[in-house]
Design a protein around this motif. Structure first.
Motif, PDB file in Angstrom:
ATOM      1  N   ASP A 130       0.808  -1.219   0.000  1.00  0.00           N
ATOM      2  CA  ASP A 130       0.000   0.000   0.000  1.00  0.00           C
ATOM      3  C   ASP A 130       0.838   1.265   0.000  1.00  0.00           C
ATOM      4  O   ASP A 130       0.308   2.378   0.044  1.00  0.00           O
ATOM      5  N   SER A 178      -3.192  -4.373   3.247  1.00  0.00           N
ATOM      6  CA  SER A 178      -3.124  -3.075   2.572  1.00  0.00           C
ATOM      7  C   SER A 178      -4.278  -2.177   3.011  1.00  0.00           C
ATOM      8  O   SER A 178      -5.429  -2.616   3.088  1.00  0.00           O
ATOM      9  N   ASP A 179      -3.956  -0.934   3.296  1.00  0.00           N
ATOM     10  CA  ASP A 179      -4.920   0.068   3.750  1.00  0.00           C
ATOM     11  C   ASP A 179      -5.392   0.867   2.542  1.00  0.00           C
ATOM     12  O   ASP A 179      -4.664   1.728   2.025  1.00  0.00           O
ATOM     13  N   GLU A 190      -7.741   3.156   2.255  1.00  0.00           N
ATOM     14  CA  GLU A 190      -7.924   4.585   2.514  1.00  0.00           C
ATOM     15  C   GLU A 190      -6.587   5.316   2.467  1.00  0.00           C
ATOM     16  O   GLU A 190      -6.503   6.431   1.942  1.00  0.00           O
ATOM     17  N   ARG A 191      -5.566   4.690   3.001  1.00  0.00           N
ATOM     18  CA  ARG A 191      -4.234   5.294   2.936  1.00  0.00           C
ATOM     19  C   ARG A 191      -3.763   5.392   1.492  1.00  0.00           C
ATOM     20  O   ARG A 191      -3.198   6.424   1.083  1.00  0.00           O
TER      21      ARG A 191
END
Length: 231
Positions: free
Chosen positions: A154, A183-184, A186-187
């Motif tokens: 990410d 994995s994020d 939003e990030r």
């Protein structure tokens, strides 16, 4: 010290904008390039686009591999288009050299397709898997899609690179894997926005029903603008 992307990643295009018209004066096909790291889903994206658009548009595809026809063979095995509409370029070197530095083999392949199976509405040019530097020459394509995937980490949008920062469309693929690889999303969305500003980003999973729809919609918008442009 902050470095501007124009200084960090200078454009290396050696060809100017391609002539937008055929010899008879009609507007030629829109040419869209697809690049991205190995395994991100470029060929799957091309296949999905062909399936969803082939009944509405006249399409052809050029693939790039170093020493094989692997991507072209995948498209042929899956019968996404008739055989005559898919051609392969064996670059013999890093794929980005054949889409950016010396585009002659790809340009010849595109023009041959337009002559033999045309008139075409759309030509998709897929680069072989490369890192974050795979940008297309403006002499070869009219717009670029860059495909990354969440399983690659990410932090990819934050790392930038000209593919991520300057492509006309950034596709973040395989969102269904995010919970399994940590994995994020939003990030990734925040980082992509920071890198790209107003340039569009699509989060999708091609294995989902209608997963290619946002990419296909973007292609349709580009094609509408292309055909409506002054002669």
């Amino acid at each position: 010290m902050h470095l501007d992307h124009a200084d960090t990643y200078p454009q290396r295009h050696t060809h100017g904008a391609a002539e937008p018209h055929r010899p008879d004066g009609t507007r030629r096909a829109l040419r869209i390039g697809l690049g991205g790291p190995v395994g991100s889903g470029k060929t799957a994206t091309v296949a999905a686009l062909c399936r969803v658009l082939r009944d509405q548009l006249s399409i052809a595809v050029v693939t790039n591999d170093i020493y094989t026809r692997e991507d072209a063979d995948f498209l042929l095995r899956n019968a996404v288009l008739p055989t005559a509409r898919i051609t392969a370029v064996e670059t013999g070197a890093c794929p980005h050299t054949a889409i950016r530095d010396d585009i002659s083999a790809n340009l010849e392949a595109v023009e041959d397709l337009e002559e033999t199976v045309g008139p075409l509405d759309l030509v998709l040019v897929e680069s072989g898997g490369d890192n974050l530097t795979a940008t297309f020459s403006k002499g070869l394509v009219d717009a670029q899609v860059f495909v990354i995937d969440v399983a690659g980490g990410d932090d990819i949008p934050r790392k930038g690179g000209p593919g991520v920062t300057t492509a006309d469309l950034l596709v973040v693929n395989k969102t269904d894997l995010a919970p399994y690889v940590g994995s994020d999303l939003e990030r990734m969305a925040r980082d992509a926005k920071a890198q790209r500003g107003a340039l569009p980003v699509v989060f999708t999973s091609l294995v989902a029903e209608d997963g290619v729809r946002p990419i296909a919609d973007w292609v349709r918008e580009r094609l509408t603008a292309w055909t409506a442009a002054p002669a």
